[in-house]
Design a protein around this motif. Structure first.
Motif, PDB file in Angstrom:
ATOM      1  N   ASN A 370       0.834  -1.196   0.000  1.00 17.04           N
ATOM      2  CA  ASN A 370       0.000   0.000   0.000  1.00 17.04           C
ATOM      3  C   ASN A 370       0.873   1.251   0.000  1.00 17.04           C
ATOM      4  N   THR A 371       0.354   2.329  -0.551  1.00 20.08           N
ATOM      5  CA  THR A 371       1.019   3.625  -0.537  1.00 20.08           C
ATOM      6  C   THR A 371       0.165   4.584   0.281  1.00 20.08           C
ATOM      7  N   LEU A 372       0.743   5.124   1.357  1.00 20.07           N
ATOM      8  CA  LEU A 372       0.032   6.052   2.231  1.00 20.07           C
ATOM      9  C   LEU A 372       0.784   7.371   2.266  1.00 20.07           C
ATOM     10  N   TYR A 373       0.064   8.475   2.092  1.00 20.54           N
ATOM     11  CA  TYR A 373       0.692   9.795   2.087  1.00 20.54           C
ATOM     12  C   TYR A 373      -0.159  10.757   2.905  1.00 20.54           C
ATOM     13  N   ASN A 374       0.520  11.601   3.704  1.00 17.49           N
ATOM     14  CA  ASN A 374      -0.146  12.571   4.560  1.00 17.49           C
ATOM     15  C   ASN A 374      -1.197  11.900   5.446  1.00 17.49           C
ATOM     16  N   THR A 375      -0.822  10.788   6.046  1.00 13.32           N
ATOM     17  CA  THR A 375      -1.578  10.153   7.115  1.00 13.32           C
ATOM     18  C   THR A 375      -0.595   9.988   8.274  1.00 13.32           C
ATOM     19  N   THR A 376      -1.061   9.461   9.399  1.00 14.63           N
ATOM     20  CA  THR A 376      -0.125   9.220  10.505  1.00 14.63           C
ATOM     21  C   THR A 376       0.438   7.806  10.468  1.00 14.63           C
ATOM     22  N   GLY A 377       0.096   7.018   9.418  1.00 16.49           N
ATOM     23  CA  GLY A 377       0.724   5.719   9.236  1.00 16.49           C
ATOM     24  C   GLY A 377      -0.232   4.556   9.378  1.00 16.49           C
ATOM     25  N   ILE A 378       0.262   3.494  10.042  1.00 18.50           N
ATOM     26  CA  ILE A 378      -0.495   2.257  10.238  1.00 18.50           C
ATOM     27  C   ILE A 378      -0.599   1.989  11.735  1.00 18.50           C
ATOM     28  N   ASP A 379      -1.791   1.625  12.193  1.00 18.60           N
ATOM     29  CA  ASP A 379      -2.045   1.384  13.617  1.00 18.60           C
ATOM     30  C   ASP A 379      -2.588  -0.036  13.792  1.00 18.60           C
ATOM     31  N   VAL A 380      -1.898  -0.832  14.617  1.00 20.50           N
ATOM     32  CA  VAL A 380      -2.329  -2.200  14.927  1.00 20.50           C
ATOM     33  C   VAL A 380      -2.672  -2.231  16.410  1.00 20.50           C
ATOM     34  N   ARG A 381      -3.928  -2.572  16.727  1.00 18.94           N
ATOM     35  CA  ARG A 381      -4.390  -2.356  18.102  1.00 18.94           C
ATOM     36  C   ARG A 381      -5.226  -3.521  18.638  1.00 18.94           C
ATOM     37  N   ILE A 393       4.800   1.588   1.534  1.00 23.32           N
ATOM     38  CA  ILE A 393       5.554   2.833   1.625  1.00 23.32           C
ATOM     39  C   ILE A 393       4.628   3.887   2.234  1.00 23.32           C
ATOM     40  N   PHE A 394       5.083   4.483   3.324  1.00 25.20           N
ATOM     41  CA  PHE A 394       4.217   5.446   3.997  1.00 25.20           C
ATOM     42  C   PHE A 394       5.023   6.361   4.907  1.00 25.20           C
ATOM     43  N   SER A 395       4.414   7.491   5.222  1.00 24.96           N
ATOM     44  CA  SER A 395       4.998   8.406   6.189  1.00 24.96           C
ATOM     45  C   SER A 395       4.318   8.195   7.534  1.00 24.96           C
ATOM     46  N   GLY A 396       4.892   8.794   8.575  1.00 23.26           N
ATOM     47  CA  GLY A 396       4.346   8.589   9.907  1.00 23.26           C
ATOM     48  C   GLY A 396       5.049   7.437  10.589  1.00 23.26           C
ATOM     49  N   HIS A 397       4.294   6.492  11.117  1.00 21.08           N
ATOM     50  CA  HIS A 397       4.916   5.401  11.851  1.00 21.08           C
ATOM     51  C   HIS A 397       3.999   4.182  11.889  1.00 21.08           C
ATOM     52  N   LEU A 398       4.574   3.061  12.240  1.00 23.85           N
ATOM     53  CA  LEU A 398       3.833   1.828  12.489  1.00 23.85           C
ATOM     54  C   LEU A 398       3.666   1.698  13.997  1.00 23.85           C
ATOM     55  N   ASN A 412       9.160  -2.693   4.217  1.00 21.83           N
ATOM     56  CA  ASN A 412       8.435  -1.429   4.283  1.00 21.83           C
ATOM     57  C   ASN A 412       9.392  -0.235   4.225  1.00 21.83           C
ATOM     58  N   LEU A 413       8.976   0.818   3.553  1.00 23.85           N
ATOM     59  CA  LEU A 413       9.705   2.084   3.552  1.00 23.85           C
ATOM     60  C   LEU A 413       8.887   3.084   4.352  1.00 23.85           C
ATOM     61  N   ILE A 414       9.402   3.449   5.541  1.00 20.25           N
ATOM     62  CA  ILE A 414       8.670   4.322   6.454  1.00 20.25           C
ATOM     63  C   ILE A 414       9.442   5.629   6.611  1.00 20.25           C
ATOM     64  N   TYR A 415       8.782   6.737   6.367  1.00 21.35           N
ATOM     65  CA  TYR A 415       9.404   8.050   6.428  1.00 21.35           C
ATOM     66  C   TYR A 415       8.793   8.835   7.592  1.00 21.35           C
ATOM     67  N   PRO A 416       9.525   9.045   8.680  1.00 21.51           N
ATOM     68  CA  PRO A 416       8.972   9.801   9.817  1.00 21.51           C
ATOM     69  C   PRO A 416       8.630  11.228   9.407  1.00 21.51           C
ATOM     70  N   ARG A 417       7.545  11.755   9.971  1.00 18.25           N
ATOM     71  CA  ARG A 417       7.203  13.150   9.737  1.00 18.25           C
ATOM     72  C   ARG A 417       8.158  14.050  10.514  1.00 18.25           C
ATOM     73  N   GLY A 418       8.350  15.302  10.035  1.00 19.41           N
ATOM     74  CA  GLY A 418       9.207  16.242  10.738  1.00 19.41           C
ATOM     75  C   GLY A 418       8.730  16.439  12.170  1.00 19.41           C
ATOM     76  N   PHE A 419       9.641  16.327  13.146  1.00 19.08           N
ATOM     77  CA  PHE A 419       9.228  16.297  14.548  1.00 19.08           C
ATOM     78  C   PHE A 419       8.570  17.605  14.984  1.00 19.08           C
ATOM     79  N   PHE A 420       9.180  18.733  14.654  1.00 15.14           N
ATOM     80  CA  PHE A 420       8.630  20.015  15.089  1.00 15.14           C
ATOM     81  C   PHE A 420       7.658  20.636  14.090  1.00 15.14           C
TER      82      PHE A 420
END
Length: 491
Positions: A370-381, A393-398, A412-420
């Motif tokens: 899957n390709t995810l953009y401008n979301t906070t990522g994937i959440d397993v709960r 491939i997605f931004s945010g976090h797992l 997976n290619l995970i790109y963290p969002r800018g912290f500040f």
């Protein structure tokens, strides 16, 4: 007496404000520790507080602070579905839906239409002439006759896309028999009260093998609703090549989920466009598509999910694709999980205020490519969630929380969002992701290097988001294999 009441009132207000403040501090610190960006934490905390009238003003303050820090990403031009040739309805080349009976019933007015579906016989194609049809009732019952695989009932527009069904009903067409096909229509909700126009199609009980293909659904809270009826389950359905959207946010207390599938096994949701499902009423949580209620062996693939294609940010949480949604007590067979062996693959999900993919008690879920953009990522709960997460491939976090398990994760290619600043690092990877062009422009990015061979079941036939055949040993990351993708520029 009045002064005592006034003092008690002030004390009560002070307690509420302080509790809200303490909750905000706790929520802020807890979310920050989990790895979200600072603006993202403000938005997340504001979303939780926005659902309660007593804390809504504090939520507004937090939203303003988050907006000040945030690096905004939004869909900055009008959405044009012609940009997406591989998904949504194709009115010039109608997808094949199987056997179409030669016996035909032609209708050209609302009264004849409702009569035709109410008394349809197996082995009949109901053909609706071009035009607009105003139909009003709480629901529109369909025939009690029982079609079969070789004698189905087909309900179709004479010319796909040229028939508008203008509806003010609560739950639309009520289907409780198998082997119905609905194709070629524009279902348009026209309810002045958004608590109405719940469903365009309500598929229940004995409605196995229903096909919903090549339609548009506009302004229905849960356009397609599927659920059991008196212990019978509408299994083996298909939702293919449809277009779901809202013309404005939904101010309703009811669920806002364009495709809402409960209890039913073996449903396929594929090649649909789902966008702008923003909920401003009730708990302010919305989903593009979910399966839940003890559903088994579903597939959600090759869909385009755009939570918000406007330039406005709304409070609340919009979530792309989910196993389990917000949870459901009534589960098929009394099981503890919400879904079992659900596959979520080859989807593009973007511009969501919350996660792109959310697993809530989703047992043995396969999430791949899957390709995810401008979301906070994937959440397993939750403890009933177990997942295999490959080649996304997605931004945010797992995020893995509340005793959930990830059985395997790789490629997976995970790109963290800018912290500040919450800056979106995928902007340098894709050509124009803000407006949906996900062609790969980062020459250094090798889509195959760390990817696993594409996970496929025996005798599985799979195409990627762009329609290219996927072979069992194919290795790539994201929703499509070709770096250029299949994204036509908007005119």
């Amino acid at each position: 007496m009045i002064s005592k009441i006034f003092k008690r009132y002030l004390i009560f207000c002070g307690i509420v404000v302080n509790l809200a403040f303490l909750y905000s501090v706790y929520s802020f610190s807890h979310t920050l520790i989990s790895g979200q960006s600072v603006p993202g934490v403000f938005f997340k905390t504001a979303s939780k507080l926005a659902g309660h009238s007593s804390t809504r003003s504090l939520a507004d303050v937090l939203m303003k602070v988050g907006n000040t820090l945030d690096t905004p990403v939004y869909y900055w031009k009008p959405f044009d579905r012609k940009q997406w040739p591989s998904v949504g309805p194709d009115y010039d080349n109608t997808p094949v839906t199987g056997t179409e009976p030669k016996k035909r019933v032609y209708v050209a007015d609302s009264k004849s239409l409702l009569k035709a579906i109410r008394y349809a016989k197996p082995g009949t194609t109901i053909v609706v002439a071009d035009g607009e049809y105003e139909i009003q009732s709480k629901r529109f019952p369909t025939s009690n006759e029982v079609p079969s695989k070789y004698n189905p009932i087909v309900f179709k527009a004479e010319h796909p896309g040229k028939v508008k069904l203008l509806m003010t009903s609560l739950e639309g067409f009520y289907i409780n028999r198998p082997y119905w096909t609905i194709t070629g229509f524009k279902f348009i909700g026209q309810c002045s009260n958004q608590n109405s126009c719940e469903h365009a199609l309500h598929v229940v009980g004995e409605a196995q093998h229903v096909q919903i293909v090549n339609n548009e659904f506009v302004d229905f809270n849960a356009a397609i609703k599927v659920n059991k009826n008196v212990g019978v389950y509408p299994d083996d359905g298909k939702v293919l090549y449809n277009y779901f959207y809202f013309t404005k946010p939904r101010d309703t207390r009811y669920s806002v989920t364009p495709i809402n599938i409960d209890h039913a096994n073996n449903w396929l949701v594929s090649h649909n466009i789902i966008r702008n499902f923003i909920k401003t009423g009730g708990n302010k949580i919305s989903y593009g598509v979910f399966m839940k209620g003890g559903a088994n062996n579903g597939v959600i693939e090759n869909n385009l999910v755009v939570c918000n294609s406007t330039q406005h940010r709304y409070a609340g949480s919009s979530i792309g694709i989910s196993a389990g949604g917000g949870g459901m007590e009534d589960r098929r067979g009394g099981v503890t999980y919400q879904t079992n062996q659900l596959i979520i693959r080859n989807n593009i999900v973007f511009h969501c205020s919350d996660v792109g993919i959310y697993l809530n008690a989703g047992k043995d879920t396969l999430v791949n490519n899957n390709t995810l953009y401008n979301t906070t990522g994937i959440d397993v709960r939750f403890s009933d969630s177990s997942a295999m997460i490959f080649n996304n491939i997605f931004s945010g976090h797992l995020r893995i929380r509340d005793d959930a398990k990830v059985i395997a994760k790789s490629g997976n290619l995970i790109y963290p969002r800018g912290f500040f600043t919450n800056k979106e690092q995928l902007n340098s990877v894709f050509l124009s992701p803000e407006t949906g062009n996900f062609s790969i422009v980062d020459d250094k990015l090798d889509l195959t290097k760390k990817a696993l061979p594409y996970p496929m079941r025996p005798n599985d036939s799979v195409v990627d988001f762009c329609g290219d055949t996927v072979h069992s040993k194919e290795k790539f990351v994201g929703a499509f294999q070709n770096r250029a993708g299949c994204f036509y520029p908007s005119n």
